[in-house]
Design an enzyme around this catalytic site. Sequence first.
Site, mmCIF file in Angstrom:
data_model
loop_
_atom_site.group_PDB
_atom_site.id
_atom_site.type_symbol
_atom_site.label_atom_id
_atom_site.label_comp_id
_atom_site.label_asym_id
_atom_site.label_seq_id
_atom_site.Cartn_x
_atom_site.Cartn_y
_atom_site.Cartn_z
ATOM 1 N N MET A 1 0.982 -1.178 -0.052
ATOM 2 C CA MET A 1 0.092 0.061 -0.018
ATOM 3 C C MET A 1 0.943 1.245 -0.008
ATOM 4 O O MET A 1 2.041 1.167 0.403
ATOM 5 C CB MET A 1 -0.970 0.119 1.174
ATOM 6 N N ASP B 1 -0.193 5.673 -0.756
ATOM 7 C CA ASP B 1 -1.166 7.018 -0.211
ATOM 8 C C ASP B 1 -2.393 6.376 0.207
ATOM 9 O O ASP B 1 -3.183 5.599 -0.290
ATOM 10 C CB ASP B 1 -1.463 7.811 -1.439
ATOM 11 N N GLN C 1 -3.929 3.535 -1.920
ATOM 12 C CA GLN C 1 -3.053 3.113 -3.089
ATOM 13 C C GLN C 1 -2.558 1.656 -3.189
ATOM 14 O O GLN C 1 -1.813 1.263 -2.083
ATOM 15 C CB GLN C 1 -1.828 4.099 -3.588
ATOM 16 N N SER D 1 -4.394 8.519 -6.589
ATOM 17 C CA SER D 1 -4.980 8.863 -5.127
ATOM 18 C C SER D 1 -6.387 9.945 -5.639
ATOM 19 O O SER D 1 -6.377 10.474 -6.553
ATOM 20 C CB SER D 1 -3.991 9.714 -4.621
ATOM 21 N N ARG E 1 -3.319 15.729 -10.367
ATOM 22 C CA ARG E 1 -3.783 14.609 -9.959
ATOM 23 C C ARG E 1 -4.171 15.023 -8.322
ATOM 24 O O ARG E 1 -4.115 16.077 -7.705
ATOM 25 C CB ARG E 1 -2.734 13.358 -10.053
ATOM 26 N N ASP E 2 -4.630 13.699 -7.567
ATOM 27 C CA ASP E 2 -4.723 13.865 -6.242
ATOM 28 C C ASP E 2 -6.016 14.623 -5.933
ATOM 29 O O ASP E 2 -6.149 15.266 -5.181
ATOM 30 C CB ASP E 2 -3.430 13.980 -5.495
ATOM 31 N N GLU F 1 2.347 17.044 -4.280
ATOM 32 C CA GLU F 1 1.272 15.859 -4.249
ATOM 33 C C GLU F 1 0.287 15.928 -3.087
ATOM 34 O O GLU F 1 0.443 16.414 -1.873
ATOM 35 C CB GLU F 1 1.912 14.544 -4.400
ATOM 36 N N TRP G 1 9.347 7.566 -0.818
ATOM 37 C CA TRP G 1 9.356 7.234 -2.092
ATOM 38 C C TRP G 1 10.885 6.938 -2.634
ATOM 39 O O TRP G 1 11.140 6.208 -3.400
ATOM 40 C CB TRP G 1 8.884 8.392 -3.137
HETATM 41 C C1 FRU Z 1 1.953 10.097 -3.972
HETATM 42 C C2 FRU Z 1 1.666 9.793 -5.240
HETATM 43 C C3 FRU Z 1 0.174 10.483 -5.989
HETATM 44 C C4 FRU Z 1 -0.360 9.597 -7.075
HETATM 45 C C5 FRU Z 1 -0.089 8.101 -6.309
HETATM 46 C C6 FRU Z 1 0.195 7.074 -7.393
HETATM 47 O O1 FRU Z 1 2.417 9.136 -3.228
HETATM 48 O O2 FRU Z 1 2.493 9.803 -6.246
HETATM 49 O O3 FRU Z 1 0.698 11.855 -6.489
HETATM 50 O O4 FRU Z 1 -1.706 9.773 -7.193
HETATM 51 O O5 FRU Z 1 1.112 8.419 -5.608
HETATM 52 O O6 FRU Z 1 0.160 5.838 -6.548
#
Ligand code: FRU
Length: 482
Positions: free
Chosen positions: A1, A3, A19, A60, A125-126, A181, A268
């Site tokens: 897993m 986010d 995620q 996300s 995104r997000d 993000e 990351w």
């Molecule tokens: C943050 C991210 C988000 C994206 C997701 C993809 O950790 O990079 O920006 O939506 O993870 O898994």
Amino acid sequence: MSDPNGLVYYRGRYHLFYQHNPEANVPGKMSWGHASSSDLVRWTEHPVAIAHEDGEDVYSGSVVVDHRNSSDFGVGNEPPLVAVYTSAYSDGRQAQSLAYSTDAGMTWTKYLGNPVLDRASNSFRDPKVSWYQTVDGSGYWLMVAVEADARQVVFHRSDDLKRWTYLSTFGPIGATEGLWECPDVFALPVDGDPNQIRWVLIVSLDPGRATVGTSTHYFVGDFDGIGFTAASPDEVQRLDWGRDLYAAVGFDNVTHGRRIVIGWMSNWNYAASVPTFPWRGSMSLPRELSLATIEGAVMLVQQPPVELSALDQVADRFSLTAFDLDSIRPIEGGRQYRVDVTFEPVNADEVGLDLFVGGGQTTRLSYDVRAERLTLDRTRSGETDFEASFASIDSAQVALRDGALQLQVFVDRTSVEVFAQGGLVSLTEQVFAANDSAGLAIFSLGGLTRVKAFEWTPLGETNAAVSVPFANRSEPASIEDR
Ligand code: FRU
């Protein structure tokens, strides 16, 4: 897993989507996994909620309870839950899409009109959606999302979750490299005063691999229904000072105005190579947020919610009455416990705790009394060599209060979460110590410290027998681009 996604409270349950790669323990085929809990403590895992499909990853996003059925996805009197997530298409484009649930979050249907918001961008995104209440009693859906590469948060509004209008852009600010993000925006009273409302904008920063890696930050300021203004735009605050709290966002629809966030407990820089098997990746403890004025500045304070005390093994708890310390004193350890301790340094240079001690390993949480710095050193913590930036020493400025340092430390099998001075500073990190490195010691170096209070509380049901988290190591197959 990775986010946390779609955090929402509905009909007595907290839902935590996340995620998730259903097929491997490295990123890929990103989908929304699902777990739920009635108390934020004991979680039940459910089948994958929103699945990746050919040509489209499910990145996300968030979930709202559409109480007025503005989206028209509802059936009968039951309000639909609506997920707003990022469709990450294989051609690189990223746009926002919807899925809905009419059975209280258990099963989800992708909307046929997806995507609902497309800016022809490859790093949009997000989406985090919430209901924005206007003074006249009406309101609209507010979406914060990122233009990740441009390091911007973009605001949009909608009446039905399907048609979105652009409102404003915040950023870039600060660093000229990297990504923004997983934003979130919400209002909170300052010092508990309902007449003094400030807005908080959370943004996760990924400055790139050559750095200490990813972490969650926030701005305090105001939102006027269109745009966010930071009180001191140059001052982005850190939500957590450790290396392992990312993509932290809040639950929607929680009662009593409680604002509870959960972060992904990784980074990351090494998320896909931490030595655990078969699982990889975990969430932080939930944290309840408030705003407090500290030396003139409004800051976020994070506290583990009261629900967590359900894990306390009260019969085995022990406390020490106030005592003087001028050395290292081993005490009861374990692999799942909480320590609540208050130090009053007299003439010591350094005070703190050694965690996960054994076989030459130790994870040192120490406080430099003169520099007023709290440091977590995991360079000798156990397995550290799977990625260069893991063997870290991280620290945060923490002022003594009335001459005292108060720490609440949660130790779990592969993690440490530190809350200092009632949650004014937190430090979250993963630790991969050998299974029997379970010692704990309290220390005062270079002089005397009065330990005003010390309490050790084992947590969970299985504190005595600790299972091996990474007994069967496997190498990651391939690490797909996220
Ligand atoms: C943050 C991210 C988000 C994206 C997701 C993809 O950790 O990079 O920006 O939506 O993870 O898994």
